[in-house]
Design an enzyme around this catalytic site. Structure first.
Site, mmCIF file in Angstrom:
data_model
loop_
_atom_site.group_PDB
_atom_site.id
_atom_site.type_symbol
_atom_site.label_atom_id
_atom_site.label_comp_id
_atom_site.label_asym_id
_atom_site.label_seq_id
_atom_site.Cartn_x
_atom_site.Cartn_y
_atom_site.Cartn_z
ATOM 1 N N LYS A 1 17.993 -15.432 8.505
ATOM 2 C CA LYS A 1 17.919 -16.294 7.328
ATOM 3 C C LYS A 1 17.489 -17.708 7.727
ATOM 4 O O LYS A 1 17.936 -18.251 8.736
ATOM 5 C CB LYS A 1 19.265 -16.314 6.610
ATOM 6 N N GLU B 1 21.755 -1.579 3.050
ATOM 7 C CA GLU B 1 23.039 -2.267 2.883
ATOM 8 C C GLU B 1 23.356 -2.460 1.409
ATOM 9 O O GLU B 1 22.486 -2.345 0.543
ATOM 10 C CB GLU B 1 23.013 -3.615 3.592
#
Length: 314
Positions: free
Chosen positions: A158, A23
């Site tokens: 996360k 990414e």
């Protein structure tokens, strides 16, 4: 034409050689300059050193690029021109307006699958935010991964998210999750989030076998590989817990909501840990890139890459 695959990546796909998608938001929005550019270039170099073709995905002047050149990576990393963050819904807008954009997990997985790339390495996944039972704040990554049959290597979701609710959501979306040599689900900054997952795999070859079985069954969801950092490289759990508590209080006091929440919390944690969270972030990403390369090689050895003609063209 609004899409492009680099010659290097196209040749590797055609030859069914190992390719790993990467990414771009990690260097457009996730890391500070100039560290962001170094990390992006080092990730590609590490893959090439192992005989794996890197395919960094991003949007350059409205064009969705699979296999950005070093000049294009540098252009987006330096930020001399405006660079937005693009999930799947933002891609047509970026194309029509000729924008530069870093691609999220969802947009990168979309581009990788369309190009015929089976493996994607990232840092941490998006997921369900704390308080989502009233705010409905959930990352677009989850729904996207429910319909994109790629292998995604991450260090879990996360740590700022509600990991328990995220795992429940992954189950309801029928997205398979396996731990690499563990049934302790990692929490990105920490090796063990405190939540368990049912299945573990011990080798890249086992992961490739799971992906092959998924494809043979016609299941369209991504295979999520949870790859924890070694315990001696993680952020100390107590330090993280205190930083997150303070970060959430600060966000509430400042009225931070919606898409501004994640960058605010991550920046607060970085400052509260005196930069240690940044080092852990980079270490986790490198760890995931290494494993992604090994999985891509195992899949290539099985000659099980996506068949047919890629949806994106040079």
């Amino acid at each position: 034409m609004i899409t492009r695959i680099s010659d290097e990546v196209a040749a590797a796909i055609a030859a069914r050689a190992p390719v790993v998608a990467l990414e771009s938001t990690i260097f457009t929005h996730g890391l500070p300059r100039p560290r962001n550019l170094r990390v992006a270039i080092e990730a590609e170099a590490a893959l090439r050193a192992d005989g794996i073709t890197p395919a960094t995905v991003g949007v350059v002047r409205g064009q969705l690029v699979v296999g950005m050149s070093e000049d294009e990576i540098e252009r987006l990393a330096e930020g001399r021109e405006p660079v937005v963050k693009a999930s799947i819904r933002d891609l047509p807008i970026a194309a029509a307006k000729g924008l530069h954009a870093g691609t999220t997990v969802a947009a990168t997985a979309f581009a990788a699958h369309a190009a015929g790339i089976s493996v994607f390495s990232t840092g941490g996944l998006g997921g369900v935010h704390s308080g989502a039972e009233t705010t409905f704040d959930e990352s677009a990554d989850l729904r996207a991964l429910a319909s994109l049959p790629v292998v995604v290597v991450s260090a879990g979701v996360k740590s700022i998210l509600d990991i328990g609710l995220t795992l429940e959501r992954l189950e309801s979306l029928n997205i398979p999750v396996v731990g690499y040599r563990t049934t302790n689900y990692p929490g990105f900054f920490v090796s063990d989030s405190g939540f368990d997952i049912e299945h573990s795999v011990d080798t890249p070859e086992q992961i490739a076998a799971v992906a092959v079985s998924r494809d043979a069954l016609g299941i369209s969801a991504a295979l999520l590989v949870a790859n924890p950092l070694p315990v001696d490289e993680q952020l100390q759990p107590d330090l993280l817990a205190h930083a997150l508590t303070d970060a959430r209080r600060a966000a509430a006091a400042a009225g931070i909501t919606g898409k501004d929440t994640t960058p605010f919390l991550l920046d607060f944690v970085q400052q509260a840990t005196k930069g240690l969270s940044l080092e852990v972030n980079v270490a986790a990403y490198r760890n995931n890139v290494r494993l992604g390369g090994a999985i891509a090689r195992a899949l290539a050895d099985k000659r099980s890459g996506p068949g047919g003609r890629p949806l994106l063209h040079r």
